[in-house]
Scaffold this active site. Sequence first.
Site, mmCIF file in Angstrom:
data_model
loop_
_atom_site.group_PDB
_atom_site.id
_atom_site.type_symbol
_atom_site.label_atom_id
_atom_site.label_comp_id
_atom_site.label_asym_id
_atom_site.label_seq_id
_atom_site.Cartn_x
_atom_site.Cartn_y
_atom_site.Cartn_z
ATOM 1 N N LYS A 71 0.709 -1.288 -0.087
ATOM 2 C CA LYS A 71 0.116 -0.042 0.130
ATOM 3 C C LYS A 71 1.031 1.262 -0.072
ATOM 4 O O LYS A 71 0.500 2.318 -0.616
ATOM 5 C CB LYS A 71 -1.049 0.027 1.178
ATOM 6 C CG LYS A 71 -2.096 -0.992 0.950
ATOM 7 C CD LYS A 71 -3.520 -0.557 1.870
ATOM 8 C CE LYS A 71 -4.540 -1.386 1.584
ATOM 9 N NZ LYS A 71 -5.467 -1.264 2.607
ATOM 10 N N LYS A 104 -4.317 -10.847 -6.574
ATOM 11 C CA LYS A 104 -5.506 -11.276 -5.916
ATOM 12 C C LYS A 104 -6.923 -10.429 -6.328
ATOM 13 O O LYS A 104 -6.416 -9.149 -6.903
ATOM 14 C CB LYS A 104 -5.556 -10.985 -4.620
ATOM 15 C CG LYS A 104 -5.622 -9.818 -3.923
ATOM 16 C CD LYS A 104 -5.852 -9.869 -2.341
ATOM 17 C CE LYS A 104 -5.727 -8.422 -1.912
ATOM 18 N NZ LYS A 104 -6.067 -7.979 -0.578
ATOM 19 N N LYS A 158 -11.202 -5.023 -4.607
ATOM 20 C CA LYS A 158 -12.271 -4.189 -4.783
ATOM 21 C C LYS A 158 -11.649 -3.006 -5.196
ATOM 22 O O LYS A 158 -12.221 -1.868 -5.808
ATOM 23 C CB LYS A 158 -13.168 -4.137 -3.769
ATOM 24 C CG LYS A 158 -12.457 -3.888 -2.422
ATOM 25 C CD LYS A 158 -13.472 -4.040 -1.276
ATOM 26 C CE LYS A 158 -12.541 -4.156 0.138
ATOM 27 N NZ LYS A 158 -13.316 -4.554 1.039
HETATM 28 P P1 TYM Z 1 -10.956 -6.375 3.564
HETATM 29 O O1 TYM Z 1 -12.009 -5.567 3.643
HETATM 30 O O2 TYM Z 1 -9.873 -6.152 2.617
HETATM 31 O O3 TYM Z 1 -11.502 -7.870 3.198
HETATM 32 C C1 TYM Z 1 -12.498 -8.339 3.693
HETATM 33 C C2 TYM Z 1 -12.332 -9.886 3.842
HETATM 34 O O4 TYM Z 1 -12.219 -10.522 2.510
HETATM 35 C C3 TYM Z 1 -11.044 -11.459 2.222
HETATM 36 N N1 TYM Z 1 -10.444 -11.076 0.861
HETATM 37 C C4 TYM Z 1 -10.345 -12.152 0.272
HETATM 38 N N2 TYM Z 1 -10.429 -13.488 0.152
HETATM 39 C C5 TYM Z 1 -10.262 -14.465 -1.030
HETATM 40 N N3 TYM Z 1 -9.856 -13.815 -2.109
HETATM 41 C C6 TYM Z 1 -9.631 -12.690 -2.318
HETATM 42 N N4 TYM Z 1 -9.128 -12.131 -3.441
HETATM 43 C C7 TYM Z 1 -9.986 -11.708 -1.204
HETATM 44 N N5 TYM Z 1 -9.791 -10.312 -1.069
HETATM 45 C C8 TYM Z 1 -10.424 -9.994 0.032
HETATM 46 C C9 TYM Z 1 -9.947 -10.617 3.065
HETATM 47 O O5 TYM Z 1 -9.062 -11.595 3.712
HETATM 48 C C10 TYM Z 1 -10.960 -10.111 4.452
HETATM 49 O O6 TYM Z 1 -11.298 -11.393 5.203
HETATM 50 N N6 TYM Z 1 -8.093 -5.432 7.751
HETATM 51 C C11 TYM Z 1 -9.149 -6.589 7.052
HETATM 52 C C12 TYM Z 1 -10.550 -6.175 7.840
HETATM 53 C C13 TYM Z 1 -10.571 -6.064 9.233
HETATM 54 C C14 TYM Z 1 -10.512 -7.184 9.956
HETATM 55 C C15 TYM Z 1 -10.321 -7.078 11.312
HETATM 56 C C16 TYM Z 1 -10.554 -8.782 9.448
HETATM 57 C C17 TYM Z 1 -10.356 -5.276 9.994
HETATM 58 N N7 TYM Z 1 -10.481 -5.613 11.382
HETATM 59 C C18 TYM Z 1 -10.610 -7.968 12.207
HETATM 60 C C19 TYM Z 1 -10.352 -9.635 10.556
HETATM 61 C C20 TYM Z 1 -10.516 -9.506 11.758
HETATM 62 C C21 TYM Z 1 -9.377 -6.058 5.464
HETATM 63 O O7 TYM Z 1 -8.893 -5.136 5.082
HETATM 64 O O8 TYM Z 1 -10.254 -6.793 4.706
#
Ligand code: TYM
Length: 335
Positions: free
Chosen positions: A114, A196, A199
């Site tokens: 990032k 990956k 979004k």
């Molecule tokens: P975020 O918002 O980027 O993504 C949400 C969830 O989707 C999963 N994910 C994927 N899984 C499979 N293939 C992909 N291409 C893919 N892209 C995203 C992510 O692994 C995630 O589970 N930091 C986290 C949000 C967060 C969080 C937490 C998660 C904040 N606090 C506490 C768990 C526990 C994030 O940015 O996810």
Amino acid sequence: MEQKKIVYSGIQPSGNLTLGNYIGAVRNFGKMQEEFDCIYAIADLHSITVRQEPALLRRRTNELFALLLAAGVDPEKSILYVQSQVPAHAQMTWVLNCFTYMGELSRMTQFKDKSQKHSDNVNAGLLDYPVLMAADILLYQANLVPVGADQKQHLEITRDIAARFNGVYGDVFTIPEPYIPEVGARVMSLQVPTEKMSKSDPNENGFIAILDPPDVIMRKMKRAVTDSDTENAVRVAPEKPGVSNLIGIYAVLQNKTTQQVEEEFRGKGYGAFKPAVAEAIIETLKPIQDEYARYLKDKAQLEALMKQGAERAERIAVRTLNKAMKKVGFILRSY
Ligand code: TYM
């Protein structure tokens, strides 16, 4: 009665939720609430580590709340809330910051990625992001954290921070385990299958959004990059990342193993396979899309559920925060 295990996960409201988010995480949210005590957060504090347009952030937070309800999170069985509405997250982050090393944070892959992508805005929040995530998880004494593979490193640092704090003050935090699906932990971009699915991908053909209508899903799937071999065979192989990705998606959605999928399409080629994957996606997303429209229309209900979620989350979070603050030596304010 045996205490149920606690599940915690979060998602950022910073873009269209994709099929990757669905398969890697959201798909399990509804399922897990039967067996566990589940807490799900909309991680809006995390989102401002990159610049957000305020009106858009607000809209996306509402939309994501509705979408998680539509995807099967039951607000009676689970706690669904917006992270910024529970101040304990920011407070806990400060305490944990003082138990986290700069070196650990600067080594995080996501930070490195990032800070390259947003080189004009490498702010302290971007570096501190994993500590906020650790605070989220630890405040609720979570046992299990359902996430995609990209979050594994953040789970590891959460465990390290918790163990370090516990090592000084005794058993304050539960050490959480990641819960990462075997197939679908890393859904790849449809255009660049070595990256990956994200979004924030500027190329819309790279991802399928959970809210994409059927014709768009079909079109994106037909345009999905399959590999430039002449074999045309539906087979998982390292040199075929495009097809392997589609096989993974289809397998998860149809509850099949990847071998069963290869079997099903033996001798049929990509021409038959891609539309079948599109149909499986359309069929999975259709009921979610219908429910979403219904939830989003009822603003009063959304508002009430958001308030209820924050109240329930806060009760748990404050209990852990106070415990940690006392251990550190702060005098708790009396009311
Ligand atoms: P975020 O918002 O980027 O993504 C949400 C969830 O989707 C999963 N994910 C994927 N899984 C499979 N293939 C992909 N291409 C893919 N892209 C995203 C992510 O692994 C995630 O589970 N930091 C986290 C949000 C967060 C969080 C937490 C998660 C904040 N606090 C506490 C768990 C526990 C994030 O940015 O996810």
